[in-house]
Write an enzyme that holds these catalytic residues in place. Structure first.
Site: not given
Ligand SMILES: *Cc1c(COP(=O)(O)O)cnc(C)c1O
Length: 397
Positions: A183
């Site tokens: 992210k």
């Molecule tokens: C990436 C993501 C998650 C999950 O996070 P992880 O770190 O991959 O477990 C949850 N919600 C949203 C909207 C995401 O983009």
């Protein structure tokens, strides 16, 4: 035309390598927050503007901690977006909470107008995802939660740099989670729970940070202090190397924001007057985009091809545009329809597609690309902008 190297994130520079190298000498595993984990958490809290931050091994495990800290379980209901990455809601289903789904608005965000019809006497909370970085209508959603005595929870995984009405997302409700997977601010794998509330912080610690850290940081007079040794049964700490990566990235947050906002502006300028696609970016009058991806609305009536064909053409020319796949309407997933953990194999009721018509409409016309944002990305950004212009011209009615 030579195509630029594929997008990777984060940008691995000398500084990041050195940060990881230093951490290797310092510690590979911390049982409390006296080292790099605590430093990362303090910086993350400052970045969001919340009082507390707790690091987890993933966004999914941070969301699980949020569910447990909120005290939600069997017999409770939560209203969640029908359109989101599934991990926004799956930890609640894991804990036996009934997930009730709301349709999406024109931004792909939870539609506040849907909320009153979904309320029951078992509803305890609303969770929102600020989809693709655009903030939800937090004025209306927060008001609904206040009026009905519901906890407001936020999944800010797409929205690290987003705000609504000048207020940072992640600070509107009881707790919020930011995945730090690939992210805008990343630790590689990881996730962070933020909250202003001391008690939610302590309850979240019990989920995943048992023993030494819980003994140290939970008030000995709290009724749940007796769980400090075992926690609630699970451990999901972030590793020190991930925290070191995150600390490096937070140190570059201003830089990442400036570069990514600049690229977003360049796309906006380049798309001015393009009838086929327009930026899916919140009006600055209402808020700021979270800088996760470049989002585009495809306008079918102005084009001779479908959104999928359009995207296909763009990718064949060496760009990284795509239509999101695993981020979809999640309401029909079997996990949300099983009666209990011991009778998992229930058949999923057929849901009329029109029930989530808002979400489907958004999905059918949403295209995204990486927002890049690192030194030396100019060639890649230029290539995406010129290719988008050329293909749009080609398919315009
Ligand atoms: C990436 C993501 C998650 C999950 O996070 P992880 O770190 O991959 O477990 C949850 N919600 C949203 C909207 C995401 O983009």
């Amino acid at each position: 035309m030579n195509t630029p190297a594929p997008y990777t994130w984060p940008h691995i520079d000398q500084q990041l390598r050195q940060a990881v190298d230093r951490q290797l000498d310092r510690s590979l595993s911390d049982r409390d927050a006296t080292g790099v984990i605590g430093e990362f958490e303090k910086e993350f809290a400052r970045f969001v503007g919340s009082r507390h931050a707790i690091a987890y091994s993933s966004g999914t495990s941070a969301l699980h901690a949020m569910c447990v800290a909120a005290g939600l379980g069997e017999g409770d209901e939560i209203i969640a977006p029908a359109y989101t990455f599934f991990a926004t809601a799956t930890p609640f289903a894991y804990e036996g909470v009934k997930v009730v789904f709301a349709d999406a608005d024109g931004w792909g965000n939870l539609d506040p107008d849907d909320l009153p019809g979904l309320l029951t006497d078992r509803t305890r909370a609303v969770i929102v995802t600020h989809m693709w970085g655009n903030p939800c209508d937090m004025t209306a959603i927060a008001q609904f939660c206040r009026d009905n005595d519901l906890l407001l929870l936020e999944d800010c995984s797409h929205a690290h740099f987003a705000s609504w009405g000048g207020q940072r997302v992640g600070t509107f409700g009881a707790m919020a989670v930011f995945s730090t997977n690939q992210k805008a601010i990343t630790t590689g794998e990881g996730g962070v729970l933020v909250t202003d509330h001391d008690q939610f912080r302590e309850l979240a610690l019990l989920h995943g940070h048992y023993n030494k850290r819980s003994f140290k940081e939970i008030s000995p007079t709290a009724p749940y202090y007796q769980y400090a040794l075992t926690g609630m049964g699970l451990k999901s700490r972030m590793t020190t190397l991930n925290a070191a990566v995150g600390l490096d990235q937070l140190g570059k947050a201003d830089d990442i924001e400036e570069r990514r906002r600049g690229i977003l502006d360049r796309f906006a300028d380049a798309l001015d007057g393009n009838p086929v696609v327009s930026p899916a970016t919140v009006d600055p009058q209402h808020g700021a985009n979270g800088l996760y991806v470049l989002g585009l609305h495809f306008h079918q009536q102005a084009a001779t091809v479908t959104a999928a064909e359009f995207t296909d053409r763009l990718t064949r020319l060496g760009t990284e545009f795509d239509m999101p796949g695993s981020t979809a309407v999640i309401a029909n997933e079997p996990l949300f329809h099983r009666r209990s953990r011991t009778t998992p194999w229930t058949t999923v009721p057929t849901v009329d597609p029109a029930t989530y018509g808002g979400a489907q409409q958004f999905i059918d016309s949403f295209i995204k690309a990486p927002l890049f944002g690192y030194p030396g990305d100019e060639q890649a950004v230029d290539h995406h902008i010129t290719t988008l212009a050329a293909v749009s011209k080609d398919v315009a009615r």
